[in-house]
Write an enzyme that holds these catalytic residues in place. Structure first.
Site: not given
Length: 638
Positions: A167, A208, A384
């Site tokens: 990520d 994220h 996600s």
């Protein structure tokens, strides 16, 4: 964009894979990364060559003799090739080949702002983690969760398992992650150093990866944030998303990073979910994935978990070559009352689902997890959030049985996932030819951690996998503007040959087709046992009229366990009222599975389970085939 196979099906480390290339009408972007091959010599020689020409260097672990050269003095992305640097390398007599890497888009998925069981945790957000234990929080449906409580009570918490979060980096100093951080297995491929800390932005855009990491490995009972699905597992940060454009080298290096230390790789990103992109892994990344499932984890295979995509009803995850790969476990999401999220994409390659938010305004309906700089959040979302939850469940299963292979994990996913109270307003739940229940959006259902660890404990490795080209249609066929083009292929699934496939796992339809409007194409394929897979649904935003699909491998998991022998039917048609034209140029049927029954030797403890049903089916088939062989033998003697 275009994806397809530019060569014949290649054998790579015992696997067949399709080398995809992609073309775009947009001008290419060139990065400061180069793929370099030397005539001879090892890493010392490569370092010397790189230093002499002003480059940094990394060896590519999945390919002998190939090196990743990067030049920090060049712009990270520009429209023109760096011919001077390329030619400088090529003139060096030690260099066999130098290829400047083109850049392409990869997007994070789902970055949006938005007590019956006696499990006691003092973490402040634990009671809000409805996806772990759903007691009806935020108007959810009680009992609709990952059933982690049962796995925890059996003593499985992910100990001894490492999950790599591919990520934008993770905040490894976060007090809820620091104790479970695996520094040795971590790396920053965006900055080429071993410290994958997120780059600061005012809007915290690079939170994220930290959010995904917390879902998996946040520590328990430390009075901080919430609890990870596998709260005693280790988490590795693989920072690879935070640069202007992705390259094949960075993707391949990330996917192949430390495959003997990292057990599970979690990816909550992919091609742009805009409803008009067809894209997937390039050649190096495909090679790295094949290498991972063959050689990772001491030959048991790296486990790749992928978010299925956030394009909603405008997109189809079979147009995403990562989520639709046989080598990944593609995960969709449901919200806390069992409905689909508004962003959920549907496709026949999705294997199972976990949870996220997506319809409710209640902030507590989101996914609670860690956030940047020691903070916590209730607002993680999208597929996600779904993929890391699945990675956590798989970590629990690996703790129960470290001998599980990458294929064992897929079989366990099919057999232990449950319909529960999931509800899809568009696609009905159906049973395939061997009785396994599936849904076009949710796959085989929501993961059940308790059921998975119990089955994993007794699990025996599934038989060897084989690959068969079931047949091919190569003559061009016109697709009518109204009605359907219907084609059939009758196959013996390579019976009588070494690569006979009797029990299916994955099926690919490799298709080349053009249309006046690609987004209006609908493609269905029906198996000999009567299971219809929707290979491609309408994508209203896809206006392509030139590129189409070039040898694109549409994949289905819906025929899992079926007998491949017999007649397969392909249907192509247009959705919509506008006049259309199209030509199918190729349909090749690729069958992947086992020759011997995969479940016949498994231990059955729940006689109402899918395993019990599948084993009974296999035993009956084995008996029928034995009787048939005996009759033939008697007739031959007479």
């Amino acid at each position: 964009m275009k994806g397809g196979c530019v060569s014949q099906w290649k054998a790579a480390a015992g696997f067949l894979f399709c080398v995809m290339v992609f073309a775009s009408a947009e001008r290419p972007v060139f990065t400061n990364h180069f793929l370099v091959e030397l005539h001879k010599g090892g890493e010392d020689e490569a370092r010397q060559v790189a230093a002499e020409h002003g480059f940094g260097v990394r060896k590519l672990p999945f390919a002998e003799g190939l090196y990743h050269f990067y030049h920090n003095g060049l712009a990270k992305a520009k429209r023109r090739r760096s011919l001077h640097h390329k030619q400088q390398l090529e003139r060096d007599p030690r260099v066999k080949m130098a290829l400047q890497q083109e850049g392409f888009d990869r997007k994070k998925r789902g970055y949006r702002d938005i007590n019956e069981i006696d499990i006691n945790m003092n973490d402040p957000l634990f009671t809000k983690q409805w996806y772990l234990i759903n007691t009806g929080q935020a108007d959810g449906t009680p009992g609709l969760d990952l059933n982690v409580a049962e796995a925890w009570e059996l003593g499985y918490t992910g100990k001894g398992v490492t999950i790599g979060i591919m990520d934008d980096g993770i905040d490894y100093l976060h007090p809820d992650l620091a104790s479970n951080y695996n520094a040795e297995a971590s790396y920053d491929f965006s900055s080429n150093d071993p410290y994958p800390y997120p780059r600061y932005t005012d809007d915290w855009f690079n939170s994220h990866g930290t959010r995904c990491a917390g879902e998996v490995s946040a520590a328990a009972n430390n009075n901080i944030c919430g609890v990870g699905v596998a709260y005693n597992s280790k988490v590795a940060g693989i920072r690879m998303l935070d640069q202007p454009f992705m390259t094949d080298i960075i993707e391949a290096s990330s996917i192949s990073h430390m495959p003997q230390l990292i057990d599970i790789y979690s990816a909550s990103w992919g091609p742009t979910d805009n409803g008009k992109t067809v894209d997937g892994p390039r050649e190096l990344t495909l090679q790295a994935m094949a290498d991972g499932v063959n050689k990772g984890r001491g030959g048991k295979g790296s486990i790749y978990v992928w978010a299925s995509g956030d394009g909603g009803s405008y997109d189809d995850c079979n147009c995403d070559g990562y989520a639709s790969s046989m080598w990944t476990i593609s995960i969709n999401s449901a919200i806390n009352d069992g409905r689909t999220a508004l962003y959920d994409e549907s496709c026949s390659s999705t294997l199972a689902s976990t949870f996220s938010n997506g319809r409710k305004r209640n902030p507590e309906a989101g996914v609670a997890t860690t956030d940047l700089y020691g903070n916590c959040t209730l607002r993680h979302s999208g597929t996600s959030a779904a993929a890391p939850e699945a990675a956590g469940v798989f970590a629990l299963a690996l703790e129960a049985n470290l001998g599980l292979t990458w294929r064992d994990m897929q079989h366990l996913t099919v057999l232990t996932s449950k319909r529960n109270q999931l509800h899809d307003e568009v696609h009905q739940w159906r049973r395939n030819g061997v009785g396994l229940e599936f849904n076009h959006l949710f796959g085989y259902g929501v993961l059940d951690a308790g059921a998975m660890v119990k089955m994993a404990k007794d699990w025996k490795t599934v038989p060897e996998r084989f690959h068969c080209v079931g047949g091919s249609v190569q003559d061009p066929e016109k697709i009518p503007s109204t009605g359907k083009l219907v084609l059939t292929l009758t196959t013996d699934a390579c019976e009588g040959k070494e690569n006979f496939v009797r029990y299916l796992e994955h099926v690919q339809a490799v298709i080349t087709v053009n249309a006046t409007r690609r987004g209006d194409l609908n493609i269905n394929m029906t198996s000999p046992m009567g299971t219809k897979s929707i290979l491609l649904s309408r994508r209203p935003r896809d206006d392509d009229s030139k590129v189409g699909f070039d040898k694109w491998p549409f994949m289905t998991t819906h025929t899992w366990g079926e007998d491949a022998r017999g007649t397969w039917t392909l249907e192509l048609g247009f959705v919509g009222s506008a006049p259309q034209k199209g030509v199918l140029k190729e349909w090749t049927l690729m069958l992947h599975g086992t020759q011997s029954a995969p479940y016949i030797d498994q231990v059955v403890r729940d006689y109402q389970s899918k395993l019990a049903m599948s084993k009974k089916e296999e035993l009956e088939e084995e008996l029928d085939e034995a009787v048939e062989r005996s009759l033939k033998s008697i007739l031959n003697k007479n």
